[in-house]
Design an enzyme around this catalytic site. Structure first.
Site, short mmCIF file in Angstrom:
data_model
loop_
_atom_site.label_atom_id
_atom_site.label_comp_id
_atom_site.label_asym_id
_atom_site.label_seq_id
_atom_site.Cartn_x
_atom_site.Cartn_y
_atom_site.Cartn_z
N HIS A 1 35.88 39.67 27.84
CA HIS A 1 37.18 40.04 27.28
C HIS A 1 37.09 41.40 26.60
CE1 HIS A 1 37.96 35.46 26.87
NE2 HIS A 1 38.63 35.90 27.92
N ARG B 1 36.75 37.80 37.48
CA ARG B 1 35.29 37.73 37.67
C ARG B 1 34.91 37.56 39.12
NH1 ARG B 1 35.02 33.02 33.38
NH2 ARG B 1 36.71 32.53 34.78
N SER C 1 34.81 31.61 28.71
CA SER C 1 34.96 30.97 27.41
C SER C 1 34.39 29.56 27.43
CB SER C 1 36.44 30.93 27.00
OG SER C 1 36.93 32.22 26.77
N LYS D 1 44.88 23.72 28.49
CA LYS D 1 43.59 23.80 27.82
C LYS D 1 43.71 23.26 26.41
CE LYS D 1 41.78 27.95 30.11
NZ LYS D 1 41.25 29.30 29.87
#
Length: 140
Positions: free
Chosen positions: A16, A90, A127, A40
Site C-alpha cells: 500500500h 499484485r 493484508s 471483510k
C-alpha cells in the site's frame, strides 16, 4: 488532477505504501481513503487504520487521508470532485477482481481507474497475510 486510492487498509502494508508513493508522483493530489468492506470483518479499529495511513503518507505533501463508511465509491468520488481511482494490483487474480469494478465505476459516474502494478518484491504481501503472520508472533 485528484485521485482516490481506496481500500480497507486492514492493516496498511508495504505494498500500500508503495502505491501511495507512486500515485503521489502522478497526481496533483491523492486521497487515501479507508473504506468499509462489507465482505471483510475489520481487524483494526478505524482510528488505528487512519493513524497508520497517515504514517504511511508522511512526507508526501499532496496526500491526504480520509474515511468513508457509507455509499458507493463513485458517490465519494463525485462528492469529493475526484475523477480517477488508483488501484494496486499484485497479479492476474487482483486484476480479474478489479476490472469489473473499474467498468462499473466508469459506467455509473465516468470515474476512470488507473492500475498500478505492484513492485515484484512486494507482490506476495497482502493484508490477510500480514495479519496471519502477526498472529503467529513471528514478526521480526
Amino acid at each position: 488532477m485528484r485521485a482516490l486510492f481506496p481500500g480497507s487498509f486492514d492493516p496498511v502494508t508495504e505494498g500500500h505504501q508503495d502505491v501511495i508513493r507512486r500515485a503521489a508522483l502522478l497526481f496533483d493530489e491523492v486521497v487515501v481513503c479507508a473504506m468499509v468492506n462489507a465482505s471483510k470483518a475489520g481487524r483494526l479499529l478505524v482510528a488505528e487504520r487512519l493513524e497508520r495511513l497517515r504514517a504511511a503518507a508522511a512526507g508526501l505533501g499532496n496526500v491526504t487521508v480520509d474515511f468513508h463508511s457509507g455509499g458507493l465509491l463513485v458517490d465519494y468520488c463525485r462528492d469529493a470532485g475526484i475523477d480517477v481511482v488508483v488501484r494496486g494490483v499484485r497479479d492476474g487474480r487482483d486484476l480479474e477482481h478489479e476490472v469489473p469494478m473499474a467498468h462499473m465505476n466508469r459506467e455509473l459516474a465516468g470515474v476512470e481507474t488507473l492500475f498500478i502494478a505492484s513492485d515484484p518484491e512486494r507482490a506476495h504481501i497482502s493484508s490477510s497475510l500480514v495479519t496471519a503472520v502477526v498472529r503467529t508472533g513471528r514478526v521480526g
